[in-house]
Design an enzyme around this catalytic site. Structure first.
Site, PDB file in Angstrom:
ATOM      1  N   ARG A   1       6.808   9.810 -17.231  1.00  0.00           N
ATOM      2  CA  ARG A   1       6.577  11.201 -16.854  1.00  0.00           C
ATOM      3  C   ARG A   1       6.754  11.475 -15.376  1.00  0.00           C
ATOM      4  O   ARG A   1       7.546  12.311 -14.979  1.00  0.00           O
ATOM      5  CB  ARG A   1       5.138  11.532 -17.224  1.00  0.00           C
ATOM      6  N   THR A   2       6.012  10.736 -14.557  1.00  0.00           N
ATOM      7  CA  THR A   2       6.032  11.045 -13.123  1.00  0.00           C
ATOM      8  C   THR A   2       7.425  10.805 -12.560  1.00  0.00           C
ATOM      9  O   THR A   2       7.948  11.582 -11.775  1.00  0.00           O
ATOM     10  CB  THR A   2       4.973  10.206 -12.387  1.00  0.00           C
TER      11      THR A   2
ATOM     12  N   LYS B   1      13.240 -12.580  -5.297  1.00  0.00           N
ATOM     13  CA  LYS B   1      13.602 -13.695  -4.404  1.00  0.00           C
ATOM     14  C   LYS B   1      12.564 -13.911  -3.326  1.00  0.00           C
ATOM     15  O   LYS B   1      12.715 -14.753  -2.456  1.00  0.00           O
ATOM     16  CB  LYS B   1      14.967 -13.413  -3.756  1.00  0.00           C
TER      17      LYS B   1
ATOM     18  N   ARG C   1       5.719   4.294  -6.632  1.00  0.00           N
ATOM     19  CA  ARG C   1       4.547   3.980  -7.472  1.00  0.00           C
ATOM     20  C   ARG C   1       4.373   2.466  -7.423  1.00  0.00           C
ATOM     21  O   ARG C   1       5.344   1.716  -7.508  1.00  0.00           O
ATOM     22  CB  ARG C   1       4.780   4.433  -8.907  1.00  0.00           C
TER      23      ARG C   1
ATOM     24  N   HIS D   1      -3.396   9.493  -6.629  1.00  0.00           N
ATOM     25  CA  HIS D   1      -2.165  10.043  -7.192  1.00  0.00           C
ATOM     26  C   HIS D   1      -2.121  11.509  -6.722  1.00  0.00           C
ATOM     27  O   HIS D   1      -2.378  12.432  -7.505  1.00  0.00           O
ATOM     28  CB  HIS D   1      -2.232   9.936  -8.718  1.00  0.00           C
TER      29      HIS D   1
HETATM   30  C1  NCD Z   1      -1.385   8.957 -14.708  1.00  0.00           C
HETATM   31  C2  NCD Z   1      -1.187   7.822 -13.733  1.00  0.00           C
HETATM   32  O1  NCD Z   1      -0.122   7.201 -13.694  1.00  0.00           O
HETATM   33  O2  NCD Z   1      -2.136   7.584 -12.996  1.00  0.00           O
HETATM   34  N1  NCD Z   1      -0.192   9.351 -15.326  1.00  0.00           N
HETATM   35  C3  NCD Z   1       0.627  10.229 -14.699  1.00  0.00           C
HETATM   36  O3  NCD Z   1       1.081  10.023 -13.630  1.00  0.00           O
HETATM   37  N2  NCD Z   1       0.874  11.367 -15.323  1.00  0.00           N
HETATM   38  C4  NCD Z   1      -2.492   8.739 -15.662  1.00  0.00           C
HETATM   39  C5  NCD Z   1      -2.472   7.536 -16.524  1.00  0.00           C
HETATM   40  O4  NCD Z   1      -1.537   6.718 -16.490  1.00  0.00           O
HETATM   41  O5  NCD Z   1      -3.418   7.396 -17.304  1.00  0.00           O
END
Ligand code: NCD
Length: 324
Positions: free
Chosen positions: A69-70, A99, A120, A149
């Site tokens: 999603r993100t 490596k 991420r 986040h």
């Molecule tokens: C969340 C995350 O990655 O922290 N998801 C997201 O970014 N929409 C929540 C989750 O993974 O539970």
């Protein structure tokens, strides 16, 4: 970017070239400026005048942790506004990290190729490390371990704002994994910036928010920790449900015991909900909200929240690149 600066630099209503690491960089004014930019982008999209807003911008999405999603939300936001992306999932398995390349070296290499890095990472604090390493381009934290986040919190705030026209005087329930849920941490910090919000925190005792965070936000936000669904008050404006974060557990048996500790059922909604309530979830959902709830008009997680995620990221990127 510039290593002399205070990190992470406060936004102070000036977004150009800024890193987005923590919601703590924001204040109320900056959040409202961002919302205006989001609305402006939406207007431009309506008039089909958005195609070149991010023209010439190349971003690299570095996702050291699974995300659908993100990652797609950022990628779609950029591409729809005429920018380009290089999407890199799982660099731990597929890049020079295998490596033994340091994170800092990887950041320096990738920033040379791009105008912005969106990261991420499973480690809390990794986004800040990236900012410290980067010399040329802004960094956006798309989730670092169980820390923060920030863009999710901003889209969550925007969703609440669009429904109620305010971010103060709200009664909010947050349920699920409050210890490891980074979206919860960023959202609680954000809500504490606005006046007179009251938050009920429902989790198993072992998944309460950390005492540090409790102290930190407790001065701005009225917090009440509860341990059973019976204690949920009526008259809430928002229910923010979350999944138990499987990937943070060393002992999978403990996860299995806790994963469905609190399930939002139709019965619960009928008993404790009200006609103005909105139900939110950052997704993915893994059983903690009954699917029958999805059709209820209060359920925003598969609708407004997703759409707002796109719009919010578009607005934020336009401000960072001074294109709006
Ligand atoms: C969340 C995350 O990655 O922290 N998801 C997201 O970014 N929409 C929540 C989750 O993974 O539970």
């Amino acid at each position: 970017m510039n290593q002399q600066k205070f990190i992470p630099e406060k936004i102070n209503n000036k977004f150009k070239g800024k890193d987005i690491v923590s919601i703590e960089q924001f204040n109320v004014k900056s959040i409202m400026t961002l919302f205006k930019a989001v609305d402006k982008v939406k207007q431009k999209i309506k008039k089909k005048k958005h195609f070149n807003l991010l023209k010439g911008v190349l971003s690299i999405l570095l996702f050291y942790e699974p995300s659908s999603r993100t990652m797609s939300s950022f990628a779609s936001s950029i591409k729809r506004l005429g920018g380009q992306t290089v999407e890199y999932s799982n660099p731990m398995q597929t890049s020079s990290a295998v490596k033994g390349e340091t994170f800092s070296d990887s950041i320096n290499v990738f920033e040379t190729y791009s105008d912005i890095l969106i990261i991420r990472h499973p480690e809390s604090g990794a986004a800040l490390k990236a900012v410290q390493a980067a010399k040329k381009v802004p960094i956006i934290n798309a989730g670092d371990g169980y820390n923060e986040h920030p863009t999710q919190a901003l889209l969550d705030l925007y969703t609440i704002y669009k429904k109620f026209g305010r971010l103060n005087n709200l009664k909010i329930l947050m349920a699920g994994d409050l210890l490891y849920g980074r979206t919860v941490h960023s959202l609680l910090k954000a809500l504490s910036m606005f006046k007179n919000n009251e938050t009920y925190l429902l989790s198993p005792p072992s998944l309460k928010i950390s005492r540090e965070l409790y102290q930190e936000i407790g001065s701005g936000l009225r917090l009440k920790e509860i341990a059973s669904q019976d204690e949920i008050p009526t008259g809430c404006d928002v229910w923010y449900w979350t999944r138990v974060q499987k990937e943070r557990f060393k002992n999978i048996k403990i996860y299995e015991k806790l994963k469905l500790a609190f399930v939002l059922t139709k019965k619960l909604l009928d008993k404790k909900g009200n006609k103005n309530l909105i139900i939110m979830h950052p997704l993915p959902r893994v059983g903690e909200i009954e699917t029958v709830i999805d059709a209820d008009s209060s359920a925003l997680y598969l609708r407004d929240q997703i759409q707002n995620g796109l719009s919010l990221r578009m607005g934020l990127l336009c401000l960072i690149f001074d294109r709006i």
